[in-house]
Design an enzyme around this catalytic site. Sequence first.
Site, PDB file in Angstrom:
ATOM      1  N   ASP A 172       0.375  -7.846   2.417  1.00  0.00           N
ATOM      2  CA  ASP A 172      -0.480  -8.848   1.780  1.00  0.00           C
ATOM      3  C   ASP A 172      -0.064 -10.222   2.295  1.00  0.00           C
ATOM      4  OD1 ASP A 172      -1.271  -6.618   0.310  1.00  0.00           O
ATOM      5  OD2 ASP A 172      -1.204  -7.652  -1.623  1.00  0.00           O
TER       6      ASP A 172
ATOM      7  N   LYS B  73      -9.277  -6.875  -3.302  1.00  0.00           N
ATOM      8  CA  LYS B  73      -8.176  -6.727  -4.264  1.00  0.00           C
ATOM      9  C   LYS B  73      -8.209  -7.901  -5.224  1.00  0.00           C
ATOM     10  CE  LYS B  73      -3.113  -6.454  -4.674  1.00  0.00           C
ATOM     11  NZ  LYS B  73      -1.836  -6.283  -3.948  1.00  0.00           N
TER      12      LYS B  73
ATOM     13  N   LYS C 138      -8.105 -10.518  -0.743  1.00  0.00           N
ATOM     14  CA  LYS C 138      -7.446 -10.520  -2.058  1.00  0.00           C
ATOM     15  C   LYS C 138      -7.628 -11.886  -2.702  1.00  0.00           C
ATOM     16  CE  LYS C 138      -2.723 -10.083  -3.963  1.00  0.00           C
ATOM     17  NZ  LYS C 138      -1.316  -9.740  -3.632  1.00  0.00           N
TER      18      LYS C 138
END
Length: 220
Positions: free
Chosen positions: A89, A180, A151
Amino acid sequence: MLLNKYIDHTVLKADATALDVEKICKEAIAHDFATVCVNPCRIAQAKTLLKGSNVGITTVIGFPLGASTSETKACETTNALKNGATEIDMVLNVGAMKDQNYELVLNDIKAVRQASTGHVLKVILETCLLSDAEIIKACQLSVEAGADFVKTSTGFSTDGANIHVVSLMKKTVGDAAKVKASGGVRTYQDAIDMIKAGADRLGTSGGVAIVNGQENTEKY
């Protein structure tokens, strides 16, 4: 709805201890979560604790500001994968995005994409700092760079995920990437709302509370 495989069970606080990491790993195994999400220095510990399970290891790159150089982010990614991370991430270069320096943003993601070939890459947009137009453009650049997910948030800025931004991100990426939602996803109903809005994964410190349908008052 079974939510366990939507969850990246997360502990990223600066003061998180080895015992905190051990706790979330045990919980992740017990509930068969998708991954645990830990800071890079905790990857090796998580790998040992999760051995033999189906739980992956997510780590964060350029966290939480996204202002590291692309070379640093790529090096950090290589090291994280060497230590046992399975998903990455990375934080978008938010300042460059605000500058409309799209070439830098794109190449920054590409550098991490190249370093993480064969592994899931999620790009953290920090949506609370971006306008809707900037969110759309950041999603487009992430897809162009080959990211697997976009995300919403680090959980360390002014706000986290909400239905509007998750819906906007999903509408923008379509089937080209997944979404996400992270930051403020604490209850079963929060999780359901985010999934209905288009989230494919949830980043939360409250994974156990969510699967038990209980409120978790901890801030991610």
